[in-house]
Design an enzyme around this catalytic site. Structure first.
Site, PDB file in Angstrom:
ATOM      1  N   TYR A  86      39.707  49.520  54.990  1.00  0.00           N
ATOM      2  CA  TYR A  86      40.670  49.604  53.873  1.00  0.00           C
ATOM      3  C   TYR A  86      40.408  50.830  52.975  1.00  0.00           C
ATOM      4  N   ASN A 103      36.134  45.169  61.590  1.00  0.00           N
ATOM      5  CA  ASN A 103      37.087  44.670  60.588  1.00  0.00           C
ATOM      6  C   ASN A 103      38.229  45.664  60.368  1.00  0.00           C
ATOM      7  N   LYS A 134      24.350  44.617  48.568  1.00  0.00           N
ATOM      8  CA  LYS A 134      24.687  45.840  47.811  1.00  0.00           C
ATOM      9  C   LYS A 134      23.521  46.207  46.882  1.00  0.00           C
ATOM     10  N   SER A 172      29.159  48.047  44.505  1.00  0.00           N
ATOM     11  CA  SER A 172      30.160  47.132  43.958  1.00  0.00           C
ATOM     12  C   SER A 172      29.737  46.665  42.577  1.00  0.00           C
ATOM     13  N   ASN A 194      37.681  46.293  41.220  1.00  0.00           N
ATOM     14  CA  ASN A 194      38.514  45.540  42.184  1.00  0.00           C
ATOM     15  C   ASN A 194      39.587  46.428  42.828  1.00  0.00           C
ATOM     16  N   ASP A 213      28.811  51.764  66.605  1.00  0.00           N
ATOM     17  CA  ASP A 213      28.136  50.987  65.577  1.00  0.00           C
ATOM     18  C   ASP A 213      27.109  51.847  64.846  1.00  0.00           C
ATOM     19  N   ASN A 242      33.191  50.644  64.164  1.00  0.00           N
ATOM     20  CA  ASN A 242      33.123  49.781  65.360  1.00  0.00           C
ATOM     21  C   ASN A 242      34.310  48.825  65.444  1.00  0.00           C
ATOM     22  N   ASN A 277      23.620  43.581  59.251  1.00  0.00           N
ATOM     23  CA  ASN A 277      24.561  44.711  59.366  1.00  0.00           C
ATOM     24  C   ASN A 277      24.460  45.660  58.168  1.00  0.00           C
ATOM     25  N   GLY A 302      31.599  30.090  40.961  1.00  0.00           N
ATOM     26  CA  GLY A 302      30.964  31.418  41.021  1.00  0.00           C
ATOM     27  C   GLY A 302      31.791  32.527  40.409  1.00  0.00           C
ATOM     28  N   LYS A 357      32.000  42.536  54.310  1.00  0.00           N
ATOM     29  CA  LYS A 357      32.279  42.366  52.878  1.00  0.00           C
ATOM     30  C   LYS A 357      32.858  40.996  52.485  1.00  0.00           C
ATOM     31  N   TYR A 388      26.362  38.680  50.295  1.00  0.00           N
ATOM     32  CA  TYR A 388      27.031  39.982  50.354  1.00  0.00           C
ATOM     33  C   TYR A 388      26.637  40.827  49.144  1.00  0.00           C
TER      34      TYR A 388
HETATM   35  P1  NAD Z   1      36.612  47.105  55.322  1.00  0.00           P
HETATM   36  O1  NAD Z   1      36.027  45.909  55.997  1.00  0.00           O
HETATM   37  O2  NAD Z   1      38.085  47.240  55.318  1.00  0.00           O
HETATM   38  O3  NAD Z   1      35.976  48.449  55.912  1.00  0.00           O
HETATM   39  C1  NAD Z   1      34.677  48.507  56.434  1.00  0.00           C
HETATM   40  C2  NAD Z   1      34.771  49.169  57.787  1.00  0.00           C
HETATM   41  O4  NAD Z   1      33.456  49.282  58.329  1.00  0.00           O
HETATM   42  C3  NAD Z   1      35.597  48.375  58.787  1.00  0.00           C
HETATM   43  O5  NAD Z   1      36.544  49.238  59.387  1.00  0.00           O
HETATM   44  C4  NAD Z   1      34.574  47.897  59.830  1.00  0.00           C
HETATM   45  O6  NAD Z   1      35.143  47.828  61.125  1.00  0.00           O
HETATM   46  C5  NAD Z   1      33.496  48.934  59.703  1.00  0.00           C
HETATM   47  N1  NAD Z   1      32.137  48.485  60.024  1.00  0.00           N
HETATM   48  C6  NAD Z   1      31.456  47.414  59.556  1.00  0.00           C
HETATM   49  N2  NAD Z   1      30.213  47.391  60.050  1.00  0.00           N
HETATM   50  C7  NAD Z   1      30.084  48.493  60.846  1.00  0.00           C
HETATM   51  C8  NAD Z   1      29.022  49.026  61.610  1.00  0.00           C
HETATM   52  N3  NAD Z   1      27.829  48.421  61.698  1.00  0.00           N
HETATM   53  N4  NAD Z   1      29.242  50.179  62.293  1.00  0.00           N
HETATM   54  C9  NAD Z   1      30.449  50.801  62.238  1.00  0.00           C
HETATM   55  N5  NAD Z   1      31.479  50.336  61.533  1.00  0.00           N
HETATM   56  C10 NAD Z   1      31.303  49.192  60.832  1.00  0.00           C
HETATM   57  O7  NAD Z   1      36.042  47.108  53.818  1.00  0.00           O
HETATM   58  P2  NAD Z   1      36.502  47.973  52.585  1.00  0.00           P
HETATM   59  O8  NAD Z   1      37.195  47.086  51.621  1.00  0.00           O
HETATM   60  O9  NAD Z   1      37.150  49.215  53.035  1.00  0.00           O
HETATM   61  O10 NAD Z   1      35.074  48.285  51.955  1.00  0.00           O
HETATM   62  C11 NAD Z   1      34.391  49.492  52.228  1.00  0.00           C
HETATM   63  C12 NAD Z   1      33.048  49.452  51.537  1.00  0.00           C
HETATM   64  O11 NAD Z   1      33.242  49.249  50.134  1.00  0.00           O
HETATM   65  C13 NAD Z   1      32.137  48.322  51.984  1.00  0.00           C
HETATM   66  O12 NAD Z   1      30.805  48.791  51.974  1.00  0.00           O
HETATM   67  C14 NAD Z   1      32.326  47.281  50.913  1.00  0.00           C
HETATM   68  O13 NAD Z   1      31.211  46.444  50.789  1.00  0.00           O
HETATM   69  C15 NAD Z   1      32.495  48.148  49.688  1.00  0.00           C
HETATM   70  N6  NAD Z   1      33.228  47.493  48.605  1.00  0.00           N
HETATM   71  C16 NAD Z   1      34.452  46.963  48.856  1.00  0.00           C
HETATM   72  C17 NAD Z   1      35.131  46.311  47.822  1.00  0.00           C
HETATM   73  C18 NAD Z   1      36.480  45.678  48.058  1.00  0.00           C
HETATM   74  O14 NAD Z   1      36.879  44.841  47.241  1.00  0.00           O
HETATM   75  N7  NAD Z   1      37.211  46.033  49.095  1.00  0.00           N
HETATM   76  C19 NAD Z   1      34.559  46.236  46.545  1.00  0.00           C
HETATM   77  C20 NAD Z   1      33.307  46.800  46.331  1.00  0.00           C
HETATM   78  C21 NAD Z   1      32.639  47.438  47.374  1.00  0.00           C
HETATM   79  C1  UD1 Z   2      35.644  39.891  44.633  1.00  0.00           C
HETATM   80  C2  UD1 Z   2      34.363  39.559  45.339  1.00  0.00           C
HETATM   81  C3  UD1 Z   2      33.200  40.256  44.663  1.00  0.00           C
HETATM   82  C4  UD1 Z   2      33.455  41.750  44.550  1.00  0.00           C
HETATM   83  C5  UD1 Z   2      34.723  41.937  43.749  1.00  0.00           C
HETATM   84  C6  UD1 Z   2      35.063  43.404  43.592  1.00  0.00           C
HETATM   85  C7  UD1 Z   2      34.858  37.294  46.129  1.00  0.00           C
HETATM   86  C8  UD1 Z   2      34.605  35.839  45.948  1.00  0.00           C
HETATM   87  N1  UD1 Z   2      34.207  38.125  45.304  1.00  0.00           N
HETATM   88  O1  UD1 Z   2      35.608  39.109  43.464  1.00  0.00           O
HETATM   89  O2  UD1 Z   2      32.020  40.060  45.399  1.00  0.00           O
HETATM   90  O3  UD1 Z   2      32.413  42.367  43.864  1.00  0.00           O
HETATM   91  O4  UD1 Z   2      35.799  41.278  44.436  1.00  0.00           O
HETATM   92  O5  UD1 Z   2      35.537  43.903  44.777  1.00  0.00           O
HETATM   93  O6  UD1 Z   2      35.594  37.699  47.006  1.00  0.00           O
HETATM   94  N2  UD1 Z   2      42.097  34.471  42.211  1.00  0.00           N
HETATM   95  C9  UD1 Z   2      43.019  33.441  42.100  1.00  0.00           C
HETATM   96  N3  UD1 Z   2      43.559  32.957  43.238  1.00  0.00           N
HETATM   97  C10 UD1 Z   2      43.243  33.437  44.481  1.00  0.00           C
HETATM   98  C11 UD1 Z   2      42.301  34.491  44.580  1.00  0.00           C
HETATM   99  C12 UD1 Z   2      41.734  34.962  43.407  1.00  0.00           C
HETATM  100  O7  UD1 Z   2      43.320  32.990  40.999  1.00  0.00           O
HETATM  101  O8  UD1 Z   2      43.760  32.932  45.490  1.00  0.00           O
HETATM  102  C13 UD1 Z   2      41.532  35.015  40.976  1.00  0.00           C
HETATM  103  C14 UD1 Z   2      40.021  34.888  40.892  1.00  0.00           C
HETATM  104  O9  UD1 Z   2      39.679  33.684  40.270  1.00  0.00           O
HETATM  105  C15 UD1 Z   2      39.657  36.108  40.059  1.00  0.00           C
HETATM  106  C16 UD1 Z   2      40.736  37.135  40.406  1.00  0.00           C
HETATM  107  O10 UD1 Z   2      41.807  36.398  40.973  1.00  0.00           O
HETATM  108  O11 UD1 Z   2      39.784  35.796  38.714  1.00  0.00           O
HETATM  109  C17 UD1 Z   2      40.269  38.177  41.383  1.00  0.00           C
HETATM  110  O12 UD1 Z   2      39.722  37.524  42.517  1.00  0.00           O
HETATM  111  P1  UD1 Z   2      39.227  38.334  43.799  1.00  0.00           P
HETATM  112  O13 UD1 Z   2      40.311  39.200  44.294  1.00  0.00           O
HETATM  113  O14 UD1 Z   2      38.643  37.337  44.738  1.00  0.00           O
HETATM  114  O15 UD1 Z   2      38.100  39.310  43.215  1.00  0.00           O
HETATM  115  P2  UD1 Z   2      36.733  38.960  42.439  1.00  0.00           P
HETATM  116  O16 UD1 Z   2      36.697  37.560  41.992  1.00  0.00           O
HETATM  117  O17 UD1 Z   2      36.557  39.963  41.384  1.00  0.00           O
END
Ligand code: NAD
Ligand code: UD1
Length: 344
Positions: free
Chosen positions: A15, A39, A158, A128, A184, A62, A36, A103, A299, A88, A154
């Site tokens: 993403y 996801n 981080k 994060s 977020n 990978d 890989n 991983n 949580g 994630k 998870y």
């Molecule tokens: P995502 O799952 O969409 O992207 C991660 C990608 O990494 C995927 O395409 C997956 O196939 C690949 N991948 C996973 N393990 C691998 C491995 N061992 N080797 C090669 N490829 C691998 O996730 P995202 O939302 O794009 O998140 C990207 C990064 O940002 C992650 O590290 C995630 O923890 C961090 N992050 C995401 C969020 C969020 O809300 N999306 C918030 C804070 C931090």
């Molecule tokens: C998620 C991750 C957290 C990460 C953060 C930032 C989870 C449980 N936690 O949390 O580890 O650091 O994103 O990327 O995934 N909500 C609803 N209904 C729903 C879904 C969510 O009301 O069906 C509310 C939640 O209570 C929250 C808000 O929407 O208040 C955002 O939720 P979510 O998108 O899951 O993000 P985080 O809770 O911030």
């Protein structure tokens, strides 16, 4: 860093990675994706190429595979690495913590070893806001805010990766590392060609909303209406994924001269409640969303948003898109995706 340089983007088909790869190309970098597809789906690559208007270098593999990493580093002269690759899903990490520790920690360790071997010194790491846990006192957190207890394995990965990197930098001061602590991420590319597509039922709120609005899911449940916030629902800092992508370009620019380890919050600086997000979404789609109040989610942090001043001052990054832009783009992506599915 000169902009023609090659950047390894692990997890670049995911993403946030896919949006960042587009931005890298637009800024004149040459990204090389290592993913890989655990996801992500390979079909995202031609969509990214359609946006970028050029072929994208992509290796399926990978990050834990050190041989493959060595081959990749031998073949390409990388000037830096952006490390997105990780698992994630918070709920899955509670059910299967070892999968997450294996991983997320090992892939970073392998990468660091190979970077050292090939003398590649610049790394941007995806962290994060989960590392702050439940903030005590102020809910607008800056980078000096005391780190907390993450609410899932998870989240711990981080925090642990940050510690691994801190220690690696002490041992090898040539290593230049930036932690970007994302708040977020929401939204999609404005073209509507790429966006977030979680596997199974989404946990995060915006994909849940788009899938409810498109009729895939029957109803959104808002978790809790009795929190100590103005409208009783939780508050987050929702940031457009393209703003997040931009932050990685600023991070690479920041590393163009030698730097000590740096940590930046990547958020808008504004808190938005769940009800405010629903209102923005209804405005963007022009139709009411089917939702109801339900009990609190275990949580959940009540209120957290970023103080992102440091990123503005030190690396000249600031979010420029609004929550309205993000929900509009997410909705466009959802509609495009469904239209394509129906065609195939
Ligand atoms: P995502 O799952 O969409 O992207 C991660 C990608 O990494 C995927 O395409 C997956 O196939 C690949 N991948 C996973 N393990 C691998 C491995 N061992 N080797 C090669 N490829 C691998 O996730 P995202 O939302 O794009 O998140 C990207 C990064 O940002 C992650 O590290 C995630 O923890 C961090 N992050 C995401 C969020 C969020 O809300 N999306 C918030 C804070 C931090
Ligand atoms: C998620 C991750 C957290 C990460 C953060 C930032 C989870 C449980 N936690 O949390 O580890 O650091 O994103 O990327 O995934 N909500 C609803 N209904 C729903 C879904 C969510 O009301 O069906 C509310 C939640 O209570 C929250 C808000 O929407 O208040 C955002 O939720 P979510 O998108 O899951 O993000 P985080 O809770 O911030």
């Amino acid at each position: 860093m000169k902009k023609t340089e090659k950047i390894l983007v692990t997890g670049g088909a995911g993403y946030i990675g896919s949006h960042t790869v587009i931005e890298l190309i637009e800024q004149g970098y040459t990204p090389v994706i290592l993913d890989n597809f655990s996801n992500a789906h390979p079909s995202v690559i031609p969509l990214m190429e359609a946006i970028a208007g050029e072929p994208i270098l992509m290796v399926q593999g990978d990050c834990n595979d050190s041989e493959l990493l060595r081959n990749l580093f031998s073949e390409h002269d990388f000037s830096g690495v952006i490390h997105f690759a990780a698992f994630k899903a918070v709920g899955e990490s509670v059910a299967n913590p070892l999968k997450y520790y294996q991983n997320n920690l090992f892939s970073l360790i392998q990468l660091l070893r190979v970077m050292e071997e090939f003398k590649v010194t610049k790394l941007v790491f995806s962290s994060s806001c989960t590392v702050y846990g439940t903030p005590v006192g102020a809910t607008k957190v800056d980078e000096q805010t005391q780190l907390g207890v993450p609410n899932s394995p998870y989240g711990w990965t981080k925090l642990m990766c940050e510690q691994i990197l801190r220690d690696a930098v002490i041992a090898n001061p040539k290593l230049q590392v930036i932690f970007l602590r994302y708040f977020n991420p929401i939204g999609a590319h404005p073209s509507g060609k790429i966006g977030e597509f979680p596997q199974g039922v989404p946990n995060n709120i915006l994909p849940y909303m788009t899938q409810t609005a498109s009729g895939i899911l029957p109803q959104l449940t808002v978790y809790g209406n009795d929190y100590p916030t103005p409208d009783g629902t939780c508050i987050r800092d929702y940031i457009h994924v393209c703003d997040l992508a931009d932050a990685h370009i600023c991070a690479l620019d920041y590393l163009s001269v030698p730097r000590e380890l740096a940590v930046f919050n990547i958020g808008t600086g504004t808190g938005v409640s769940v009800l405010e997000l629903i209102a923005a979404f209804e405005q963007a789609t022009g139709k009411p969303l089917n939702w109801k109040f339900g009990p609190r989610r275990v949580g959940d942090v009540v209120k957290i948003y970023a103080d992102a001043q440091s990123a503005a001052e030190k690396m000249n990054w600031k979010a420029t898109r609004t929550v309205n832009d993000a929900v509009r783009d997410a909705w466009k992506w959802e509609q495009n995706r469904l239209a394509n599915e129906n065609r195939n």
